[in-house]
Design an enzyme around this catalytic site. Structure first.
Site, PDB file in Angstrom:
ATOM      1  N   HIS A 102       0.765  -1.406   0.240  1.00 25.49           N
ATOM      2  CA  HIS A 102       0.360   0.294  -0.263  1.00 25.49           C
ATOM      3  C   HIS A 102       1.201   1.057   0.014  1.00 25.49           C
ATOM      4  CE1 HIS A 102      -4.065  -2.060   1.091  1.00 25.49           C
ATOM      5  NE2 HIS A 102      -2.768  -2.945   1.901  1.00 25.49           N
ATOM      6  N   PRO A 154      -6.547  -5.529  12.196  1.00 27.08           N
ATOM      7  CA  PRO A 154      -7.592  -4.768  11.378  1.00 27.08           C
ATOM      8  C   PRO A 154      -8.424  -3.921  12.019  1.00 27.08           C
ATOM      9  CG  PRO A 154      -8.018  -7.489  12.316  1.00 27.08           C
ATOM     10  CD  PRO A 154      -6.732  -6.904  12.922  1.00 27.08           C
ATOM     11  N   ASP A 202      -8.921   6.771   7.871  1.00 26.78           N
ATOM     12  CA  ASP A 202     -10.389   6.786   7.253  1.00 26.78           C
ATOM     13  C   ASP A 202     -11.262   5.427   7.978  1.00 26.78           C
ATOM     14  OD1 ASP A 202     -11.112   9.143   6.050  1.00 26.78           O
ATOM     15  OD2 ASP A 202      -9.459   8.857   4.845  1.00 26.78           O
ATOM     16  N   GLY A 203     -10.452   4.314   7.471  1.00 36.87           N
ATOM     17  CA  GLY A 203     -10.683   2.963   8.016  1.00 36.87           C
ATOM     18  C   GLY A 203     -11.125   3.072   9.107  1.00 36.87           C
ATOM     19  N   HIS A 215      -3.998   3.420  -3.276  1.00 40.23           N
ATOM     20  CA  HIS A 215      -3.668   2.884  -1.640  1.00 40.23           C
ATOM     21  C   HIS A 215      -3.647   1.422  -2.017  1.00 40.23           C
ATOM     22  CE1 HIS A 215      -5.721   1.648   1.366  1.00 40.23           C
ATOM     23  NE2 HIS A 215      -6.541   2.834   1.882  1.00 40.23           N
ATOM     24  N   GLU A 228     -16.979  -4.345  24.656  1.00 44.60           N
ATOM     25  CA  GLU A 228     -15.889  -5.699  25.003  1.00 44.60           C
ATOM     26  C   GLU A 228     -14.810  -5.476  23.795  1.00 44.60           C
ATOM     27  OE1 GLU A 228     -19.705  -6.541  26.372  1.00 44.60           O
ATOM     28  OE2 GLU A 228     -19.394  -5.701  24.016  1.00 44.60           O
ATOM     29  N   ASP A 274     -32.109 -16.543  30.518  1.00 46.00           N
ATOM     30  CA  ASP A 274     -31.580 -15.458  29.616  1.00 46.00           C
ATOM     31  C   ASP A 274     -31.588 -15.745  27.819  1.00 46.00           C
ATOM     32  OD1 ASP A 274     -31.291 -13.673  31.545  1.00 46.00           O
ATOM     33  OD2 ASP A 274     -28.763 -13.829  31.574  1.00 46.00           O
ATOM     34  N   HIS A 285     -28.248 -15.414  24.746  1.00 46.98           N
ATOM     35  CA  HIS A 285     -26.786 -15.547  25.289  1.00 46.98           C
ATOM     36  C   HIS A 285     -26.317 -17.270  26.103  1.00 46.98           C
ATOM     37  CE1 HIS A 285     -28.543 -11.509  25.811  1.00 46.98           C
ATOM     38  NE2 HIS A 285     -27.767 -11.046  26.823  1.00 46.98           N
TER      39      HIS A 285
END
Length: 674
Positions: free
Chosen positions: A29, A117, A154-155, A264, A411, A469, A473
């Site tokens: 990139h 990520p 941006d991502g 990119h 989380e 639940d 759950h």
């Protein structure tokens, strides 16, 4: 050349190196790296404080890269700093290279985090900022006065995790966190305005951030923004820099290639590459070079750093002399060694839920491990991390003397921030939530395992016994997923992650001991909501350290071996009483950690699970959860879940789904008769 011209020349040097790395690798990139070169050059050549002779110095500033695909930019800047050689960066993305496609943790070379990520990197930066504030409250400003710099694209801003980071960093007023947002308006396959219309500046201001909007390719504006941020605003700082994707790039016909989506995620290509390198002042025949004036710029910075660092270290030495006890603590905390804990102080209540047993352990940890931070995703009274909270108070803006991190319902953000705390160093981090919500945390669990960060994941409500639940759950497949990671090793040959699902309250204590002793890899504790009957009196719980062991009272020469983890072990014990009435010799094996068991000597494994003896496993998860121990041939059988759960009281579910001693008896009798 004047000052600005030299700085622009240095940024172009970074662009040349970045584009050339990608071109040689035929993969990567270049565009974002070229657009961000101005900021990274200003930061690294004028502002970032580190010690070239002691790169792991605890007082250094830390730089966290969020968009890992922009690794060529980082590798180029680190090469100018002298941390990589020109030969090394020519091996971008190749086998055995220190320059993988996305940066991987290597503090000595200046890489503070593995960039996975998008979004996770800046969450780790926020966690490091928390750690610095936490340690400053305990040790003093003299040794904790550095800044945490983050770089996001941006991502990363679009990823949902940015919501959690923005909210939490603003709420905690992390004024030691400075983040540059490379706003170049281009994504991998489209333009940003095709997917995002929000006012990013207004959003961060609403979260209590100081926001500056600048030309991200203008040296003067970058300096002014960094000066204001470092001077302090009482809030985390976001510098929104409008940059040019592929800045300086030309097409094969010599026309502008800037702003192009094509720059990119792919090499520029022969003609475009040659024209671009020429346009930037480089030699296409010898692109891997450092300009003389750029070399002087970074050499001068290294000299200036000697004075800056010497002054800081002199202050640290004076502090150490005046505060010997704090100095001793600091050395212990940053050593990476496991803390010393008096586990005899843990008082367990027989037949309690293992989440309650965990709470008893956390109470003692809060009392005895002063550099530990415990977090919860708005569930502390349910996941029982409140055992820790009751011994301290939560982290607050301007007051980091507490040790409990209230993450709110976030989380993934919580997990990555806890990872960042440990990447900073000096802190041990643990976090709790429901096991079913570990799905939200999976990317963080994976990157922690890859980096070998010894965070502690506390997952409660471990099975369908969550009951009323309902199936949304009730974890079923989650244990199988994390057990798969147990079978992996990281690049250092270490366990990827250690997973413990204790069979009762006393086994929980031993599992927590192992978790705190493990300072090499992440540890997961999977805990029950409901009370669990204790294993037979006299059981040797220290054997849990071997991952799987024979429960007290088992037969030495069994007709069948029954295997389980967690609450199913006591269910097997109930069935064993019935089977023995029929004269069947039974061995019960508690297996809190398959991964740890498979690292024991083969002789021990064969003794616990004899090859020529039938084996029956019971799991509240998918049958494959236990097949690695029990096997899946004619000599083995696993009784487990074949569907999602149901909404009902857990005792009703046990009866309906067959998790009773009576059904163990029935299943084993049928299996033995085959």
């Amino acid at each position: 050349m004047n000052d600005i011209q030299i700085m622009n020349h240095a940024a172009n040097n970074i662009r040349i190196l970045a584009a050339s790395m990608v071109e040689k690798a035929k993969s990567g990139h270049p565009g974002g790296a070229m657009g961000g070169a101005d900021f990274i050059n200003v930061l690294f050549s004028e502002y970032l404080v580190w010690d070239p002779s002691d790169p792991t110095w605890t007082g250094r500033d830390r730089f966290f890269l969020d968009p890992g695909h922009m690794s060529p930019m980082l590798y180029a800047a680190l090469t100018l700093q002298g941390r990589f050689t020109l030969d090394e960066i020519q091996q971008l993305r190749q086998w055995g290279s220190p320059c993988p496609g996305h940066p991987e943790l290597d503090v000595v070379r200046g890489i503070e985090n593995s960039s996975g990520p998008l979004g996770q990197g800046h969450a780790m930066a926020a966690g490091a900022a928390v750690a610095e504030k936490f340690l400053e409250a305990r040790l003093g400003h003299e040794v904790m006065q550095h800044h945490i710099f983050a770089y996001i694209s941006d991502g990363g801003v679009e990823e949902e995790i940015s919501q959690g980071v923005g909210r939490i960093a603003g709420k905690l007023a992390l004024d030691n966190l400075i983040m540059f947002y490379d706003a170049n308006d281009i994504q991998l396959s489209t333009e940003v305005n095709k997917v995002m219309r929000e006012d990013t500046a207004a959003k961060y201001r609403a979260w209590n951030w100081t926001v500056m909007e600048i030309d991200g390719n203008d040296v003067k504006q970058i300096r002014e923004a960094l000066d204001k941020a470092i001077a302090g605003t009482g809030k985390p700082v976001l510098i929104i820099g409008k940059t040019v994707m592929g800045k300086g790039a030309l097409k094969a016909d010599g026309t502008s290639y800037e702003h192009s989506i094509k720059t990119h995620g792919a090499p520029l290509g022969d003609g475009a590459y040659v024209n671009t390198i020429k346009n930037l002042g480089g030699d296409p025949e010898k692109p891997f070079a450092i300009f003389d004036d750029v070399n002087k710029l970074y050499t001068d910075r290294a000299e200036a750093l000697k004075k800056i660092v010497a002054k800081r270290k002199a202050a640290e030495a004076k502090w150490a002399k005046e505060n010997p006890e704090k100095k001793k603590l600091m050395d212990e905390w940053f050593s990476g060694k496991a803390p010393k804990i008096d586990w005899s102080k843990v008082k367990q209540k027989p037949d309690s839920a293992t989440r309650a047993a965990s709470s008893a352990c956390l109470k003692v940890l809060a009392q005895q491990v002063p550099n530990m931070i415990c977090a919860s995703a708005d569930l502390s009274n349910s996941d029982k991390t409140d055992g820790f909270l009751k011994e301290t108070h939560d982290l607050r803006p301007g007051d980091f003397s507490g040790a409990f991190f209230q993450a709110g319902v976030a989380e993934l953000t919580m997990a990555d921030m806890c990872i960042g705390m440990m990447l900073h160093g000096g802190v041990i981090a643990a976090m709790g939530t429901f096991f079913v919500f570990s799905d939200y945390m999976k990317p963080a669990v994976r990157i922690a395992a890859l980096m070998g960060v010894p965070v502690k994941f506390i997952w409660t409500h471990d099975a369908f016994r969550v009951g009323e639940d309902g199936p949304t759950h009730e974890p079923v497949e989650q244990e199988a997923q994390i057990r798969l990671m147990e079978k992996l090793q990281n690049h250092k040959g270490q366990d990827s992650v250690r997973v413990f699902r204790p069979a009762d309250c006393y086994e929980t204590t031993v599992c927590w001991q192992m978790a705190m002793e493990n300072m090499e890899t992440p540890t997961a504790l999977i805990l029950s909501r409901q009370g669990i009957k204790c294993l037979p009196e006299g059981n040797d719980y220290e054997q849990a350290r071997k991952g799987a062991y024979i429960v007290k009272g088992s037969d030495d020469n069994p007709d069948i071996v029954l295997v389980a983890s967690g609450s199913e072990v006591s269910t097997l014990e109930d069935g064993t009483e019935l089977l023995r009435k029929d004269g069947i010799r039974v061995r019960v094996v508690s297996a809190p950690s398959e991964g740890l068991f498979r690292r024991q000597p083969v002789g021990y494994q064969d003794n616990v699970l004899p090859y020529n003896v039938k084996k029956f496993g019971m799991t509240a998860g998918l049958p494959c959860t236990l097949e690695g121990l029990v096997g899946n041939g004619h000599n083995s059988h696993v009784f487990g879940m074949k569907s999602f759960g149901f909404s009902a009281p857990y005792k009703v579910l046990d009866e309906k789904l067959g998790f009773t001693g009576e059904n163990v008896y029935t299943q084993v009798k049928e299996f033995l008769s085959e």
